[in-house]
Design a protein around this motif. Sequence first.
Motif, PDB file in Angstrom:
ATOM      1  N   UNK A 183      78.375  34.529 -59.711  1.00 42.00           N
ATOM      2  CA  UNK A 183      79.637  34.347 -59.002  1.00 42.00           C
ATOM      3  C   UNK A 183      80.818  35.065 -59.633  1.00 42.00           C
ATOM      4  N   UNK A 184      80.570  35.869 -60.642  1.00 38.86           N
ATOM      5  CA  UNK A 184      81.654  36.543 -61.377  1.00 38.86           C
ATOM      6  C   UNK A 184      81.390  38.049 -61.412  1.00 38.86           C
ATOM      7  N   UNK A 185      82.465  38.837 -61.312  1.00 34.87           N
ATOM      8  CA  UNK A 185      82.370  40.290 -61.473  1.00 34.87           C
ATOM      9  C   UNK A 185      82.635  40.652 -62.936  1.00 34.87           C
ATOM     10  N   UNK A 186      82.011  41.735 -63.384  1.00 29.69           N
ATOM     11  CA  UNK A 186      82.120  42.164 -64.787  1.00 29.69           C
ATOM     12  C   UNK A 186      82.468  43.645 -64.871  1.00 29.69           C
ATOM     13  N   UNK A 187      83.227  43.986 -65.885  1.00 29.95           N
ATOM     14  CA  UNK A 187      83.493  45.389 -66.209  1.00 29.95           C
ATOM     15  C   UNK A 187      82.502  45.817 -67.290  1.00 29.95           C
ATOM     16  N   UNK A 188      81.907  46.988 -67.110  1.00 26.89           N
ATOM     17  CA  UNK A 188      81.022  47.567 -68.114  1.00 26.89           C
ATOM     18  C   UNK A 188      81.613  48.885 -68.598  1.00 26.89           C
ATOM     19  N   UNK A 189      81.443  49.144 -69.871  1.00 26.97           N
ATOM     20  CA  UNK A 189      81.910  50.398 -70.453  1.00 26.97           C
ATOM     21  C   UNK A 189      80.813  50.927 -71.367  1.00 26.97           C
ATOM     22  N   UNK A 190      80.629  52.246 -71.369  1.00 27.73           N
ATOM     23  CA  UNK A 190      79.704  52.882 -72.290  1.00 27.73           C
ATOM     24  C   UNK A 190      80.457  53.970 -73.046  1.00 27.73           C
ATOM     25  N   UNK A 191      80.201  54.072 -74.356  1.00 33.55           N
ATOM     26  CA  UNK A 191      80.772  55.155 -75.156  1.00 33.55           C
ATOM     27  C   UNK A 191      79.639  55.895 -75.844  1.00 33.55           C
ATOM     28  N   UNK A 192      79.802  57.200 -75.950  1.00 33.99           N
ATOM     29  CA  UNK A 192      78.880  58.045 -76.692  1.00 33.99           C
ATOM     30  C   UNK A 192      79.712  58.770 -77.738  1.00 33.99           C
ATOM     31  N   UNK A 193      79.482  58.436 -78.998  1.00 35.12           N
ATOM     32  CA  UNK A 193      80.291  58.985 -80.089  1.00 35.12           C
ATOM     33  C   UNK A 193      79.445  59.859 -80.993  1.00 35.12           C
ATOM     34  N   UNK A 248      76.420  56.939 -65.245  1.00 30.12           N
ATOM     35  CA  UNK A 248      76.465  55.571 -65.771  1.00 30.12           C
ATOM     36  C   UNK A 248      76.460  54.635 -64.577  1.00 30.12           C
ATOM     37  N   UNK A 249      75.453  53.755 -64.517  1.00 31.91           N
ATOM     38  CA  UNK A 249      75.307  52.845 -63.381  1.00 31.91           C
ATOM     39  C   UNK A 249      74.847  51.490 -63.894  1.00 31.91           C
ATOM     40  N   UNK A 250      75.359  50.428 -63.272  1.00 28.48           N
ATOM     41  CA  UNK A 250      74.947  49.072 -63.619  1.00 28.48           C
ATOM     42  C   UNK A 250      74.616  48.334 -62.329  1.00 28.48           C
ATOM     43  N   UNK A 251      73.432  47.717 -62.272  1.00 27.33           N
ATOM     44  CA  UNK A 251      72.992  46.943 -61.109  1.00 27.33           C
ATOM     45  C   UNK A 251      72.494  45.585 -61.566  1.00 27.33           C
ATOM     46  N   UNK A 252      72.629  44.606 -60.701  1.00 29.78           N
ATOM     47  CA  UNK A 252      72.041  43.290 -60.989  1.00 29.78           C
ATOM     48  C   UNK A 252      70.524  43.404 -60.879  1.00 29.78           C
ATOM     49  N   UNK A 253      69.834  42.620 -61.748  1.00 29.40           N
ATOM     50  CA  UNK A 253      68.375  42.676 -61.770  1.00 29.40           C
ATOM     51  C   UNK A 253      67.812  41.369 -62.302  1.00 29.40           C
ATOM     52  N   UNK A 254      66.486  41.288 -62.310  1.00 29.14           N
ATOM     53  CA  UNK A 254      65.784  40.170 -62.925  1.00 29.14           C
ATOM     54  C   UNK A 254      65.565  40.481 -64.400  1.00 29.14           C
ATOM     55  N   UNK A 255      65.043  39.508 -65.151  1.00 28.68           N
ATOM     56  CA  UNK A 255      64.838  39.677 -66.582  1.00 28.68           C
ATOM     57  C   UNK A 255      63.890  40.832 -66.896  1.00 28.68           C
ATOM     58  N   UNK A 256      62.959  41.145 -65.972  1.00 28.28           N
ATOM     59  CA  UNK A 256      62.003  42.237 -66.201  1.00 28.28           C
ATOM     60  C   UNK A 256      62.561  43.611 -65.801  1.00 28.28           C
ATOM     61  N   UNK A 257      63.806  43.643 -65.309  1.00 24.92           N
ATOM     62  CA  UNK A 257      64.433  44.905 -64.927  1.00 24.92           C
ATOM     63  C   UNK A 257      64.277  45.274 -63.471  1.00 24.92           C
ATOM     64  N   UNK A 295      81.928  48.737 -62.536  1.00 23.54           N
ATOM     65  CA  UNK A 295      82.068  47.308 -62.243  1.00 23.54           C
ATOM     66  C   UNK A 295      80.737  46.776 -61.724  1.00 23.54           C
ATOM     67  N   UNK A 296      80.324  45.635 -62.259  1.00 28.66           N
ATOM     68  CA  UNK A 296      79.172  44.899 -61.739  1.00 28.66           C
ATOM     69  C   UNK A 296      79.720  43.772 -60.895  1.00 28.66           C
ATOM     70  N   UNK A 297      79.482  43.840 -59.595  1.00 31.94           N
ATOM     71  CA  UNK A 297      80.042  42.841 -58.669  1.00 31.94           C
ATOM     72  C   UNK A 297      79.291  41.528 -58.698  1.00 31.94           C
ATOM     73  N   UNK A 298      79.790  40.591 -57.914  1.00 28.09           N
ATOM     74  CA  UNK A 298      79.111  39.293 -57.781  1.00 28.09           C
ATOM     75  C   UNK A 298      77.815  39.495 -57.023  1.00 28.09           C
ATOM     76  N   UNK A 299      76.965  38.456 -57.045  1.00 23.94           N
ATOM     77  CA  UNK A 299      75.680  38.535 -56.342  1.00 23.94           C
ATOM     78  C   UNK A 299      75.920  38.690 -54.856  1.00 23.94           C
ATOM     79  N   UNK A 300      75.015  39.410 -54.195  1.00 23.82           N
ATOM     80  CA  UNK A 300      75.100  39.608 -52.746  1.00 23.82           C
ATOM     81  C   UNK A 300      74.005  38.797 -52.072  1.00 23.82           C
ATOM     82  N   UNK A 301      74.408  38.075 -51.069  1.00 21.04           N
ATOM     83  CA  UNK A 301      73.444  37.277 -50.322  1.00 21.04           C
ATOM     84  C   UNK A 301      73.522  37.608 -48.841  1.00 21.04           C
ATOM     85  N   UNK A 302      72.390  37.512 -48.137  1.00 22.45           N
ATOM     86  CA  UNK A 302      72.357  37.797 -46.693  1.00 22.45           C
ATOM     87  C   UNK A 302      72.958  36.645 -45.918  1.00 22.45           C
ATOM     88  N   UNK A 303      72.613  35.404 -46.289  1.00 22.89           N
ATOM     89  CA  UNK A 303      73.112  34.223 -45.588  1.00 22.89           C
ATOM     90  C   UNK A 303      73.189  33.077 -46.574  1.00 22.89           C
TER      91      UNK A 303
END
Length: 181
Positions: free
Chosen positions: A149-159, A76-85, A170-178
């Motif tokens: 600017x906000x971190x999020x918790x993600x959870x997945x369940x398979x029932x 289970x992995x969550x990454x920041x992305x654009x609308x197209x993935x 956890x999905x962290x805040x955006x990362x910027x170089x400068x």
Amino acid sequence: NLEITGAAGAKFSTIVAYKIEFNQEVFDSRTAVSGYIKGSGTLSIKGTVTDSRGRSYSKTVTINVLAYSPPKINSFRVDRCNVDGSLNTSGEYAKVAVSGEYKSLNGHNTKLLTIYSKTRNVSTYTIKHTDTPNPTFTEEYVIGMYDTGISYDFKVTLEDYFESAESTVVLGTAKVVLDLG
């Protein structure tokens, strides 16, 4: 649930004893409830009746038991992305990648994959996506929007019908170089 039915004594005799053998258990009764079934495949159930004259008769029936194991989330992995993935560490969308497995039991088992998220300072998750995947699956979902600017918790369940599996990341805040702002 086990039961001997239709047993009757012959020539004025009566049935005085019942015995059921199944799952390495012996029940001295006409009805019984077995314990946890230890095997799978074709299993035998033997019923025996004895009449008042000491005569016994046995009958064996077979049942087909499907093998079961609880649902499992393999990754289970969550990454920041654009609308197209497309991955973007400053994206406002989340790309959720999840793989797992469950037993379909010849199509008789229920299944539900649910993805939840919440901001880190909130206690309650919100359902963001549901799916009914194949018994062995690897899926990706693009979900939005998530403030950079906000971190999020993600959870997945398979029932399934019997049990469930859960994983969190956890999905962290955006990362910027400068940042010159």
